[in-house]
Design a protein around this motif. Structure first.
Motif, short mmCIF file in Angstrom:
data_model
loop_
_atom_site.label_atom_id
_atom_site.label_comp_id
_atom_site.label_asym_id
_atom_site.label_seq_id
_atom_site.Cartn_x
_atom_site.Cartn_y
_atom_site.Cartn_z
N TYR A 44 0.87 -1.18 0.00
CA TYR A 44 0.00 0.00 0.00
C TYR A 44 0.90 1.22 0.00
CZ TYR A 44 -4.14 -2.69 1.26
OH TYR A 44 -5.18 -3.56 1.24
N SER A 87 -4.77 -1.85 -2.32
CA SER A 87 -3.53 -2.60 -2.51
C SER A 87 -3.02 -2.42 -3.93
CB SER A 87 -3.80 -4.09 -2.27
OG SER A 87 -2.69 -4.85 -2.66
N GLU A 107 -0.06 -11.66 10.90
CA GLU A 107 -0.54 -10.51 10.11
C GLU A 107 -1.66 -9.78 10.86
OE1 GLU A 107 -0.14 -8.31 8.17
OE2 GLU A 107 0.07 -8.85 6.08
N ILE A 119 -5.91 -9.84 6.52
CA ILE A 119 -5.78 -10.38 5.16
C ILE A 119 -6.91 -9.81 4.33
CG2 ILE A 119 -6.83 -12.58 5.90
CD1 ILE A 119 -5.24 -13.88 3.53
N GLY A 164 -5.02 -10.92 -0.07
CA GLY A 164 -4.30 -12.19 0.13
C GLY A 164 -2.91 -12.17 -0.47
N ASN A 165 -2.57 -11.10 -1.18
CA ASN A 165 -1.25 -11.05 -1.86
C ASN A 165 -0.09 -11.16 -0.87
OD1 ASN A 165 -2.02 -10.72 -4.62
ND2 ASN A 165 -2.69 -8.65 -4.13
N THR A 166 -0.18 -10.45 0.26
CA THR A 166 0.95 -10.44 1.20
C THR A 166 1.19 -11.82 1.79
OG1 THR A 166 0.37 -8.17 1.78
CG2 THR A 166 1.90 -9.29 3.24
N LYS A 175 -10.80 -10.09 5.74
CA LYS A 175 -11.83 -9.46 4.90
C LYS A 175 -12.00 -10.35 3.66
CE LYS A 175 -10.34 -5.01 4.62
NZ LYS A 175 -10.35 -3.57 4.32
N GLN A 224 -14.72 -3.15 4.81
CA GLN A 224 -14.59 -1.74 5.15
C GLN A 224 -13.18 -1.48 5.63
OE1 GLN A 224 -18.19 -1.95 7.43
NE2 GLN A 224 -18.82 0.05 6.68
N PHE A 225 -12.69 -0.28 5.45
CA PHE A 225 -11.33 0.04 5.84
C PHE A 225 -11.27 0.27 7.34
CE2 PHE A 225 -7.41 2.44 6.21
CZ PHE A 225 -6.58 1.67 5.42
N VAL A 226 -10.45 -0.53 8.02
CA VAL A 226 -10.40 -0.46 9.48
C VAL A 226 -9.07 0.08 9.98
CG1 VAL A 226 -12.13 -2.26 9.93
CG2 VAL A 226 -9.74 -2.91 9.59
N LEU A 275 -3.31 -0.99 13.15
CA LEU A 275 -3.66 -0.63 11.77
C LEU A 275 -3.79 0.88 11.63
CD1 LEU A 275 -6.24 -3.44 11.37
CD2 LEU A 275 -4.39 -3.09 9.74
N ASP A 276 -3.28 1.40 10.50
CA ASP A 276 -3.25 2.86 10.33
C ASP A 276 -4.13 3.35 9.18
OD1 ASP A 276 -1.53 1.79 8.21
OD2 ASP A 276 -1.01 3.88 7.86
P1 5GP Z 1 -3.33 -7.92 1.32
O1 5GP Z 1 -1.96 -8.16 0.78
O2 5GP Z 1 -4.01 -9.14 1.89
O3 5GP Z 1 -4.21 -7.20 0.31
O4 5GP Z 1 -3.22 -6.82 2.42
C1 5GP Z 1 -2.62 -7.01 3.60
C2 5GP Z 1 -2.17 -5.68 4.15
O5 5GP Z 1 -2.97 -4.61 3.66
C3 5GP Z 1 -2.34 -5.63 5.63
O6 5GP Z 1 -1.21 -6.10 6.28
C4 5GP Z 1 -2.57 -4.16 5.89
O7 5GP Z 1 -1.34 -3.50 6.05
C5 5GP Z 1 -3.23 -3.65 4.64
N1 5GP Z 1 -4.70 -3.53 4.79
C6 5GP Z 1 -5.63 -4.29 4.20
N2 5GP Z 1 -6.87 -3.91 4.58
C7 5GP Z 1 -6.70 -2.90 5.46
C8 5GP Z 1 -7.62 -2.11 6.24
O8 5GP Z 1 -8.85 -2.24 6.24
N3 5GP Z 1 -7.04 -1.17 7.05
C9 5GP Z 1 -5.70 -0.96 7.12
N4 5GP Z 1 -5.27 -0.01 7.93
N5 5GP Z 1 -4.82 -1.69 6.40
C10 5GP Z 1 -5.32 -2.65 5.59
#
Ligand code: 5GP
Length: 174
Positions: A68, A74, A97, A100, A103-105, A129, A149-151, A156-157
């Motif tokens: 991000y 993402s 983590e 998720i 799921g890429n990370t 999510k 939803q964005f949390v 988490l920031d």
């Molecule tokens: P993924 O690779 O699964 O798309 O994303 C994982 C990473 O995305 C998480 O470790 C986190 O840093 C960020 N992320 C995904 N959704 C959220 C969200 O709702 N809030 C925040 N603050 N970060 C998120």
């Protein structure tokens, strides 16, 4: 534009669920040592609380990835910004983590630790999510499944703010 935070998961619910996850992990790894890989910065609060609830020997190390760029979507490309200090070879790695989403990370990290010769690789996430999944990843331990939803909070920031909130909240933009 101002931001309001609506509580989704209060502090006591998080603590209770983290205790359950710790108990489950302790049972599953009885007689073994676990090597927790905390993904910075988001998973740091969760990883520390979880580690305190695990009763088998714990090694903990930290890694930073990025997909991000300061926003809420993402980019799909996972970069390692800080690697581990310790060697995971032969260890029972559990990737810790915060959330998720696509799921890429976790997909990338799961393969990375297999390639690095871990004895076993499992994953634990505080939040899931599932609606936003782009790749199919098997997560072994999940704290809470939440809506799309964005949390923020509990590590988490949103633009580096709100990590210190002791609960998980939803950002509402006016
Ligand atoms: P993924 O690779 O699964 O798309 O994303 C994982 C990473 O995305 C998480 O470790 C986190 O840093 C960020 N992320 C995904 N959704 C959220 C969200 O709702 N809030 C925040 N603050 N970060 C998120």
């Amino acid at each position: 534009m101002s931001e309001n935070i609506r509580v989704l998961l209060p502090e006591d619910e998080l603590a209770a669920r983290i205790a359950e996850l710790g108990a489950q992990i302790s049972k599953d790894y009885e007689g073994e040592t676990v090597f927790l890989v905390c993904i910075l910065k988001g998973a740091s609060f969760f990883a520390c609380e979880l580690a305190k609830r695990i009763t088998v020997p714990v090694i903990i190390d930290f890694m930073a990835t990025s997909s991000y760029d300061g926003g809420t979507v993402s980019s799909g490309v996972v970069k390692i910004k800080k690697d581990l200090d310790l060697d995971p070879t032969g260890q029972n790695v559990i990737i810790v983590e915060d959330i998720i989403d696509s799921g890429n990370t976790l997909n990338y990290l799961g393969q990375l630790f297999k390639d690095r010769g871990a004895k076993s690789v499992r994953m634990v996430t505080m939040l899931d999510k599932p609606d936003r999944r782009e790749v199919d990843v098997h997560v072994d331990y999940t704290g809470f499944t939440i809506p799309d939803q964005f949390v923020v909070g509990y590590g988490l920031d949103y633009d580096q703010k709100y990590r210190n909130l002791p609960y998980i909240g939803i950002v509402e933009l006016d």
